[in-house]
Design a protein around this motif. Sequence first.
Motif, PDB file in Angstrom:
ATOM      1  N   VAL A 153      74.548  25.756  38.210  1.00  0.00           N
ATOM      2  CA  VAL A 153      74.821  24.519  37.474  1.00  0.00           C
ATOM      3  C   VAL A 153      73.524  23.782  37.160  1.00  0.00           C
ATOM      4  N   LYS A 154      72.637  23.676  38.152  1.00  0.00           N
ATOM      5  CA  LYS A 154      71.352  23.001  37.939  1.00  0.00           C
ATOM      6  C   LYS A 154      70.511  23.729  36.885  1.00  0.00           C
ATOM      7  N   GLU A 156      71.570  25.623  34.396  1.00  0.00           N
ATOM      8  CA  GLU A 156      72.123  25.430  33.051  1.00  0.00           C
ATOM      9  C   GLU A 156      71.866  24.017  32.533  1.00  0.00           C
ATOM     10  N   ASN A 157      71.896  23.037  33.425  1.00  0.00           N
ATOM     11  CA  ASN A 157      71.570  21.669  33.014  1.00  0.00           C
ATOM     12  C   ASN A 157      70.131  21.580  32.500  1.00  0.00           C
ATOM     13  N   ASN A 158      69.231  22.258  33.176  1.00  0.00           N
ATOM     14  CA  ASN A 158      67.831  22.239  32.751  1.00  0.00           C
ATOM     15  C   ASN A 158      67.624  23.020  31.458  1.00  0.00           C
ATOM     16  N   ARG A 160      69.815  23.167  29.081  1.00  0.00           N
ATOM     17  CA  ARG A 160      70.289  22.250  28.034  1.00  0.00           C
ATOM     18  C   ARG A 160      69.212  21.234  27.673  1.00  0.00           C
ATOM     19  N   LEU A 161      68.558  20.698  28.702  1.00  0.00           N
ATOM     20  CA  LEU A 161      67.509  19.704  28.462  1.00  0.00           C
ATOM     21  C   LEU A 161      66.328  20.307  27.711  1.00  0.00           C
ATOM     22  N   GLU A 181      61.176  19.858  33.336  1.00  0.00           N
ATOM     23  CA  GLU A 181      62.284  20.823  33.413  1.00  0.00           C
ATOM     24  C   GLU A 181      61.788  22.253  33.569  1.00  0.00           C
ATOM     25  N   SER A 253      71.983  23.747  22.617  1.00  0.00           N
ATOM     26  CA  SER A 253      71.806  23.084  23.917  1.00  0.00           C
ATOM     27  C   SER A 253      73.141  22.660  24.521  1.00  0.00           C
ATOM     28  N   THR A 254      74.125  22.408  23.682  1.00  0.00           N
ATOM     29  CA  THR A 254      75.446  21.994  24.184  1.00  0.00           C
ATOM     30  C   THR A 254      76.323  23.182  24.549  1.00  0.00           C
ATOM     31  N   HIS A 257      76.378  27.666  29.148  1.00  0.00           N
ATOM     32  CA  HIS A 257      77.384  27.745  30.200  1.00  0.00           C
ATOM     33  C   HIS A 257      77.504  29.192  30.651  1.00  0.00           C
TER      34      HIS A 257
END
Length: 329
Positions: A153-154, A156-158, A160-161, A181, A253-254, A257
């Motif tokens: 999860v972390k 994938e969040n990075n 996206r950023l 990031e 970026s969205t 997943h």
Amino acid sequence: MKIGYRTIKTAIGTPIAIWITQTLGVANFVSAGILTILCIQPSRKLSVLSAWDRFFACVLAILFSYVFFKLFGYSPIVIGFMLMAFIPVLVYFNITQGIGTSVVIILNIYGQKMITLPFLTDQFIIIVVGVGVGLLMNLYMPNLERKMRTLQVKLENNFRLILHEIATLIEDPDHEWDRKELEEVNRILRRAGNLVGIDKENHLLRDEHPYADYFSMRGRQFVLLQTMIPLVETLPRHDEISVQIADFFERLSTAVHPGNTADKFLEELKDLKRQFRREDLPANQEEFETRSNLFQLLHEIEDYLIIKSKFKKSDIKAKQSKKRQTGPA
């Protein structure tokens, strides 16, 4: 302060080993606890390999002790010469993990200053109990699934950023980005690699690992992301294609997943490439270099998407196939 599972297993296994050997009336029963402490390992595989290495090394230690002490007597100097001969033998057999446990047995025999069959039997019991309890303690290993999922999860969040920042840089070359990031992704990938390695060794009969390929895939994608950043920094401020690419990165970026919608973006990328080829030829050296970097950027993002496309079956195609099977809603 957090107490680790190895500390807990050591705290449980050590008194059990001492209690068993003490109950059996074994001399030097405390040594069984020492052997258990030395046998606690971070994974089941290491535990099994370590148990064999330590058991074999201890048996060799008894043989060496018998020969050296019988021939040269009980002296600290004899211990030194014995270790000079003994340790290379362990290195030759690739059982160096057994050095610590075998030295415990050697010192027990030295302290007794005599070698009798009952005493050697006691040492053999110490080896079996100490190593065996350590092995049994290592049968329990914590489930790392939750930790790896958290890292996923972390990560994938990075991602996206990073993709969002790349899109922003394309639209505004003066945009300031500290790029923290990138370092965070490096840290996550290193941590994930360690966890996957340990979890693999905890499942001795499992050939494949659900997270090994995933983190490997993200690692290859991350290399490409790092390659894209210098290319993005050279793009022009006002260019129709650049604006479309920025929008493409923003939408991408969205869509970070665990699933796979890469095929959808690959189709959009083909349209961008076709539009790129319809552009007028560069009029000067600066436009030529910009066009070259732009083409290279499209190539890198295509490779990025292909890596994900090959990793997992397309969610888009799966939905379309399911829809055809079930019919219209």
